[in-house]
Design an enzyme around this catalytic site. Structure first.
Site, PDB file in Angstrom:
ATOM      1  CG  ASP A  25      96.204 -26.352 -12.640  1.00 13.73           C
ATOM      2  OD1 ASP A  25      97.136 -27.148 -12.447  1.00 13.73           O
ATOM      3  OD2 ASP A  25      95.041 -26.721 -12.898  1.00 13.73           O
ATOM      4  CE  LYS A 130      95.739 -29.924 -11.945  1.00 11.40           C
ATOM      5  NZ  LYS A 130      94.611 -29.456 -12.746  1.00 11.40           N
ATOM      6  CB  CYS A 163      92.288 -27.219 -10.737  1.00  9.85           C
ATOM      7  SG  CYS A 163      91.855 -27.573 -12.455  1.00  9.85           S
TER       8      CYS A 163
HETATM    9  C1  C5J Z   1      91.644 -24.932 -13.136  1.00 10.98           C
HETATM   10  C2  C5J Z   1      89.958 -24.818 -14.857  1.00 10.98           C
HETATM   11  N1  C5J Z   1      92.950 -24.941 -12.992  1.00 10.98           N
HETATM   12  N2  C5J Z   1      89.257 -23.906 -14.216  1.00 10.98           N
HETATM   13  N3  C5J Z   1      91.146 -25.265 -14.370  1.00 10.98           N
HETATM   14  O1  C5J Z   1      90.913 -24.609 -12.231  1.00 10.98           O
HETATM   15  O2  C5J Z   1      89.577 -25.264 -15.916  1.00 10.98           O
END
Ligand code: C5J
Length: 227
Positions: A25, A130, A163
């Site tokens: 991400d 995702k 994540c």
């Molecule tokens: C991730 C989030 N990528 N913190 N998403 O950690 O919402």
């Protein structure tokens, strides 16, 4: 046996299967002003700080021809893949799907949902969109890993305790040997990052290993040199 100097002990590299890098991400939504991270009240500068290290890790793994995966948290424009619970709680000054400065918040295909240009996937690398925090939930990641004979995962990206950690736990339960790259992951909450590093490697590596980028690349180079 080639290995990476890691905690809580050496991370052994396999002789007849693949090690893959998975970058979680590294999207504008989490790293730039006007995205989902900022909408939730976070200081995105903290997450931006790891971009050069993630780039170094990514380029090192590319030069060694490792399979590379990037994940991208986002939802369909009609939000049909977004649970009501996430919609209700994913709310700061803007909610998932709202129009923000970078397009609609956390929606696939919007400018803000893209991987940042410095770390954009190259042809041949796999992008896994995702809907959840974990990269295995409702995606074809597992099949893609099986098809490439991957048994070992090096994990980087944001955010460490959300994540990144969720994906590492999902992978661990599926039998993957996981190493979290300490200086190539970040949280908006430094104490949560530290706690995550400690909890994954506690109890003899209950979820896996941790090591820094330098140690990872050094171990991988020796491993590849001996192939
Ligand atoms: C991730 C989030 N990528 N913190 N998403 O950690 O919402």
């Amino acid at each position: 046996m080639p290995s990476i100097a890691a905690q809580p002990y050496e991370y052994e590299l396999p002789s007849d299967s693949q090690v893959a890098l998975i970058v979680i991400d590294m999207q504008r939504d989490f790293l730039e002003l006007g995205g989902f991270g900022e909408a939730l009240g976070n200081d995105v500068k903290l997450a931006q700080a790891i971009v050069p290290t993630v780039k170094q890790l990514l380029e090192g793994c590319r030069s060694l021809h490792l399979p590379i995966f990037h994940t991208q948290e986002g939802h369909l424009p009609d939000l049909s893949d977004c649970p009501q619970s996430k919609l209700k709680r994913g709310k700061g000054n803007l909610t998932i799907g709202d129009q923000g400065k970078l397009g609609r918040i956390l929606i696939l295909g919007e400018p803000g949902n893209a991987i940042i240009p410095e770390l954009a996937p190259l042809p041949g690398e796999v992008l896994i969109p995702k809907p959840g925090k974990g990269a295995f939930y409702n995606t074809d990641l597992e099949m893609q890993l099986i098809n490439r004979n991957v048994t070992h995962l090096l994990i980087a990206g944001v955010t460490t305790e959300v994540c990144v950690q969720t994906t590492m736990r999902e992978a661990n339960d599926r039998g993957y040997e996981c190493l979290l790259v300490e200086d190539a992951t970040e949280s908006y909450f430094p104490q949560f990052k530290q706690a995550t590093l400690e909890m994954v490697r506690a109890q003899g590596g209950i979820v896996g290993w941790t090591a820094n980028t330098e140690a990872v690349l050094q171990g991988l180079r020796s491993w590849k040199a001996g192939e």
